[in-house]
Scaffold this motif. Structure first.
Motif, mmCIF file in Angstrom:
data_model
loop_
_atom_site.group_PDB
_atom_site.id
_atom_site.type_symbol
_atom_site.label_atom_id
_atom_site.label_comp_id
_atom_site.label_asym_id
_atom_site.label_seq_id
_atom_site.Cartn_x
_atom_site.Cartn_y
_atom_site.Cartn_z
ATOM 1 N N GLU A 31 0.797 -1.212 0.000
ATOM 2 C CA GLU A 31 0.000 0.000 0.000
ATOM 3 C C GLU A 31 0.839 1.275 0.000
ATOM 4 O O GLU A 31 0.297 2.376 0.041
ATOM 5 C CB GLU A 31 -0.943 0.018 1.207
ATOM 6 C CG GLU A 31 -0.264 0.212 2.537
ATOM 7 C CD GLU A 31 -1.268 0.388 3.660
ATOM 8 O OE1 GLU A 31 -2.472 0.213 3.415
ATOM 9 O OE2 GLU A 31 -0.827 0.702 4.782
ATOM 10 N N ALA A 32 2.155 1.162 -0.020
ATOM 11 C CA ALA A 32 3.014 2.348 -0.005
ATOM 12 C C ALA A 32 4.203 2.142 -0.929
ATOM 13 O O ALA A 32 4.532 1.015 -1.305
ATOM 14 C CB ALA A 32 3.497 2.632 1.420
ATOM 15 N N GLY A 34 8.354 4.046 -1.752
ATOM 16 C CA GLY A 34 9.526 4.389 -0.964
ATOM 17 C C GLY A 34 9.369 5.593 -0.074
ATOM 18 O O GLY A 34 10.171 5.792 0.843
ATOM 19 N N SER A 35 8.362 6.419 -0.300
ATOM 20 C CA SER A 35 8.189 7.616 0.524
ATOM 21 C C SER A 35 7.462 7.320 1.831
ATOM 22 O O SER A 35 7.604 8.050 2.801
ATOM 23 C CB SER A 35 7.401 8.684 -0.247
ATOM 24 O OG SER A 35 6.052 8.299 -0.398
ATOM 25 N N PHE A 36 6.655 6.284 1.892
ATOM 26 C CA PHE A 36 5.863 5.903 3.065
ATOM 27 C C PHE A 36 4.895 7.004 3.503
ATOM 28 O O PHE A 36 4.387 6.973 4.618
ATOM 29 C CB PHE A 36 6.776 5.543 4.253
ATOM 30 C CG PHE A 36 7.635 4.356 4.016
ATOM 31 C CD1 PHE A 36 7.096 3.079 4.022
ATOM 32 C CD2 PHE A 36 8.988 4.500 3.771
ATOM 33 C CE1 PHE A 36 7.892 1.968 3.791
ATOM 34 C CE2 PHE A 36 9.794 3.403 3.536
ATOM 35 C CZ PHE A 36 9.245 2.133 3.543
ATOM 36 N N VAL A 37 4.646 7.966 2.656
ATOM 37 C CA VAL A 37 3.804 9.100 3.054
ATOM 38 C C VAL A 37 2.349 8.847 2.715
ATOM 39 O O VAL A 37 1.467 8.974 3.563
ATOM 40 C CB VAL A 37 4.300 10.397 2.381
ATOM 41 C CG1 VAL A 37 3.333 11.537 2.653
ATOM 42 C CG2 VAL A 37 5.692 10.756 2.894
ATOM 43 N N TYR A 38 2.069 8.463 1.487
ATOM 44 C CA TYR A 38 0.705 8.199 1.062
ATOM 45 C C TYR A 38 0.502 6.688 0.957
ATOM 46 O O TYR A 38 1.412 5.959 0.565
ATOM 47 C CB TYR A 38 0.424 8.861 -0.285
ATOM 48 C CG TYR A 38 0.636 10.355 -0.261
ATOM 49 C CD1 TYR A 38 -0.291 11.193 0.356
ATOM 50 C CD2 TYR A 38 1.770 10.916 -0.824
ATOM 51 C CE1 TYR A 38 -0.084 12.559 0.398
ATOM 52 C CE2 TYR A 38 1.984 12.289 -0.793
ATOM 53 C CZ TYR A 38 1.053 13.105 -0.181
ATOM 54 O OH TYR A 38 1.257 14.449 -0.132
ATOM 55 N N THR A 39 -0.688 6.240 1.312
ATOM 56 C CA THR A 39 -0.976 4.812 1.254
ATOM 57 C C THR A 39 -2.274 4.557 0.504
ATOM 58 O O THR A 39 -3.192 5.367 0.551
ATOM 59 C CB THR A 39 -1.086 4.214 2.668
ATOM 60 O OG1 THR A 39 -2.137 4.867 3.380
ATOM 61 C CG2 THR A 39 0.221 4.367 3.429
ATOM 62 N N LEU A 77 9.463 7.397 -5.231
ATOM 63 C CA LEU A 77 8.987 8.406 -4.297
ATOM 64 C C LEU A 77 7.846 9.232 -4.881
ATOM 65 O O LEU A 77 7.425 10.212 -4.289
ATOM 66 C CB LEU A 77 10.143 9.343 -3.905
ATOM 67 C CG LEU A 77 11.375 8.662 -3.312
ATOM 68 C CD1 LEU A 77 12.500 9.676 -3.095
ATOM 69 C CD2 LEU A 77 11.038 7.971 -2.008
ATOM 70 N N SER A 78 7.337 8.826 -6.037
ATOM 71 C CA SER A 78 6.337 9.625 -6.754
ATOM 72 C C SER A 78 4.925 9.082 -6.659
ATOM 73 O O SER A 78 3.989 9.702 -7.148
ATOM 74 C CB SER A 78 6.725 9.718 -8.233
ATOM 75 O OG SER A 78 6.700 8.427 -8.824
ATOM 76 N N GLY A 79 4.745 7.907 -6.065
ATOM 77 C CA GLY A 79 3.407 7.330 -5.954
ATOM 78 C C GLY A 79 2.960 6.559 -7.171
ATOM 79 O O GLY A 79 1.796 6.166 -7.260
ATOM 80 N N GLY A 80 3.865 6.312 -8.112
ATOM 81 C CA GLY A 80 3.485 5.621 -9.338
ATOM 82 C C GLY A 80 3.022 4.188 -9.129
ATOM 83 O O GLY A 80 2.288 3.644 -9.946
ATOM 84 N N ALA A 81 3.455 3.562 -8.026
ATOM 85 C CA ALA A 81 3.085 2.167 -7.767
ATOM 86 C C ALA A 81 1.897 2.046 -6.814
ATOM 87 O O ALA A 81 1.559 0.930 -6.414
ATOM 88 C CB ALA A 81 4.280 1.422 -7.177
ATOM 89 N N LEU A 82 1.261 3.162 -6.467
ATOM 90 C CA LEU A 82 0.163 3.112 -5.496
ATOM 91 C C LEU A 82 -1.181 2.876 -6.175
ATOM 92 O O LEU A 82 -1.547 3.612 -7.097
ATOM 93 C CB LEU A 82 0.093 4.414 -4.702
ATOM 94 C CG LEU A 82 1.314 4.779 -3.868
ATOM 95 C CD1 LEU A 82 1.033 6.011 -3.023
ATOM 96 C CD2 LEU A 82 1.726 3.619 -2.975
#
Length: 476
Positions: A31-32, A34-39, A77-82
């Motif tokens: 659910e995240a 490399g940034s761990f910021v958005y899930t 770190l861009s959210g592309g995999a979320l």
């Protein structure tokens, strides 16, 4: 259309029982990034082992209107995999074979799940025909190359320290096998440097999986050189460092790498266990590599040193050997992880630097904060299924790391039944006990007492980390 049991069974038939995840706990891992910021949690994760299996999975998603997201190692770190709308995550991690090393055409053909550094490692193990051969390597080297996959590098068009000479990822990819959104398998490009027609490889590279899922890539490889010289320079201002870069380029010298780093980044790296002896008092540093023949690199290195000194560098060092150069570069390449850690803590709004002030202070908080947490629980008057002890601890950890809450089974009270699971329910004070709810936070009805307990457990987690791992806390 949602993911039904029938669709799950169809996916199992495609990839096999052992190559699919539907369990709520295991899905949390995906659910995240490399940034761990958005899930954002997927409904299911599949691990195909061939382009044909990827195509069948994509076809199922296409026919049932289910969102689908490709994933490599999840280091971006861009959210592309979320999977922001749930759906299916297609992990290419098990498609990790180096298929061909073609020295004559200077290419390497690999599956999308191959780790970036594995390509150069495989090339280093080849037995070359002549003693004069120095070997080959893959020049696209992002900071995460030890863990990032080739497919992820292509999807994000990753850069790297050598991009000054060799370009970013797209400049080092000659061909791609991909699966289109309708499940069709196509191959674009080839082993030659230029292909007729539209540059589809260039369009797909950097599209973050929105155009197609990359399953295989033909990569450009380059030869090692006889000599590599590494130069480290420190400046009292960012402007002087920028001037030095412009002057080096204007002379026609083409370094293989020319890396800039400011004081904040240098201090974050040197505060951790991976420091490389970089100057922490400098406002900016430059790390430069030149490569070629021994006479050629020596002449270029001497010219660059002259330019650096005349541009205001107060310290210029030429690496004595490759061991010292690798120490400098190794430190800089950890910047991806160190700055990511600092970003997580800063984003969470936590004054972690206070906990870092001394290990003694951290130890004191570790000892007293549980008792203060109990006091806060008692003041709140809660003995319901919200689990005043574990609930607050879970919320603190979840808020800190972006993990789901609760992390542990809920309990009926702080008394003898602590730790026993209860049925999901909503309570008037505390944390929602619905299993694996993300970002529920605190349902505050008695603001001050509950806030006291929450704050003390937050201090507990940060202080424990600072006490056990003081070297890992960035000094920013």
């Amino acid at each position: 259309m949602g993911i039904t049991e029938g669709i799950i069974n169809e996916l199992k038939r495609i990839v096999g029982e052992s190559n699919i995840i539907t369990d709520e706990v295991e899905l949390t891992v995906y659910e995240a990034d490399g940034s761990f910021v958005y899930t954002a949690k997927p409904d299911v994760v599949v691990f195909p082992r061939s382009a044909e299996e990827v195509a069948k999975v994509v076809r199922v998603a296409w026919e049932n209107r289910i969102p689908i997201v490709g994933r490599g190692s999840g280091t971006s770190l861009s959210g592309g995999a979320l999977p922001i709308e749930g759906g299916i995550v297609v992990s290419l991690a098990r498609m990790n074979r180096v298929l061909e090393l073609d020295i004559e055409n200077e290419t390497a053909t690999v599956e999308a799940g191959v780790i970036n550094l594995w390509v150069s490692d495989a090339l280093a193990k080849l037995n070359y025909q002549y003693p004069i051969d120095l070997g080959y390597y893959f020049p696209a080297d992002p900071g995460s190359q030890r863990v990032a996959t080739i497919g992820g590098n292509i999807s994000h068009n990753a850069g790297g320290v050598k991009c000054f000479k060799y370009g970013v990822t797209v400049n080092n990819v000659r061909g791609l096998k991909v699966v289109l959104p309708n499940g069709e398998i196509r191959f674009f490009g080839g082993k030659v440097i230029e292909n007729p027609g539209y540059d589809i490889v260039g369009i797909i590279s950097g599209s973050e999986g929105t155009m197609a899922i990359v399953t295989e890539a033909v990569l450009r490889i380059v030869s090692n050189y006889e000599s590599v010289k590494t130069i480290l320079a420190a400046f009292n201002s960012i402007e002087d460092a920028g001037t030095a870069v412009s002057r080096i380029i204007s002379t026609g010298i083409r370094p293989v790498a020319l890396e800039f780093m400011d004081k904040i980044a240098v201090n974050a790296i040197e505060a951790g266990p991976w420091g490389g002896g970089l100057p922490t008092d400098a406002e900016a540093i430059l790390l430069i590599d030149v490569e070629g023949s021994e006479p050629g690199t020596s002449a270029e290195a001497n010219r660059i040193i002259e330019i650096l000194k005349s541009s205001g560098a107060y310290m210029v060092k030429l690496a004595r050997d490759r061991a010292e150069a690798n120490k400098w570069w190794g430190a800089i390449l950890t910047g991806f992880f160190v700055v990511g850690l600092a970003y997580v803590f800063n984003y969470s709004g936590m004054a972690y630097s206070l906990a870092y002030a001394s290990s003694l202070v951290g130890l004191i908080f570790v000892i007293i904060s549980p008792f203060l947490g109990f006091i806060g629980a008692a003041l709140s008057g809660s003995n319901t299924a919200s689990n005043t002890l574990f609930g607050a601890l879970q919320a603190a950890v979840g808020k800190l790391l972006g993990l789901p809450v609760p992390l542990l089974p809920a309990a009926n009270s702080v008394g003898s039944e602590l730790g026993k699971p209860v049925a999901p329910q909503t309570v008037s004070v505390g944390v929602s006990t619905t299993p694996y709810v993300r970002k529920e936070g605190i349902i505050v009805r008695r603001n001050l007492p509950w806030a006291i307990m929450y704050v003390f457990y937050l201090i507990f987690i940060i202080s424990l980390y600072a006490f056990v791992f003081p070297w890992a806390m960035p000094k920013i």
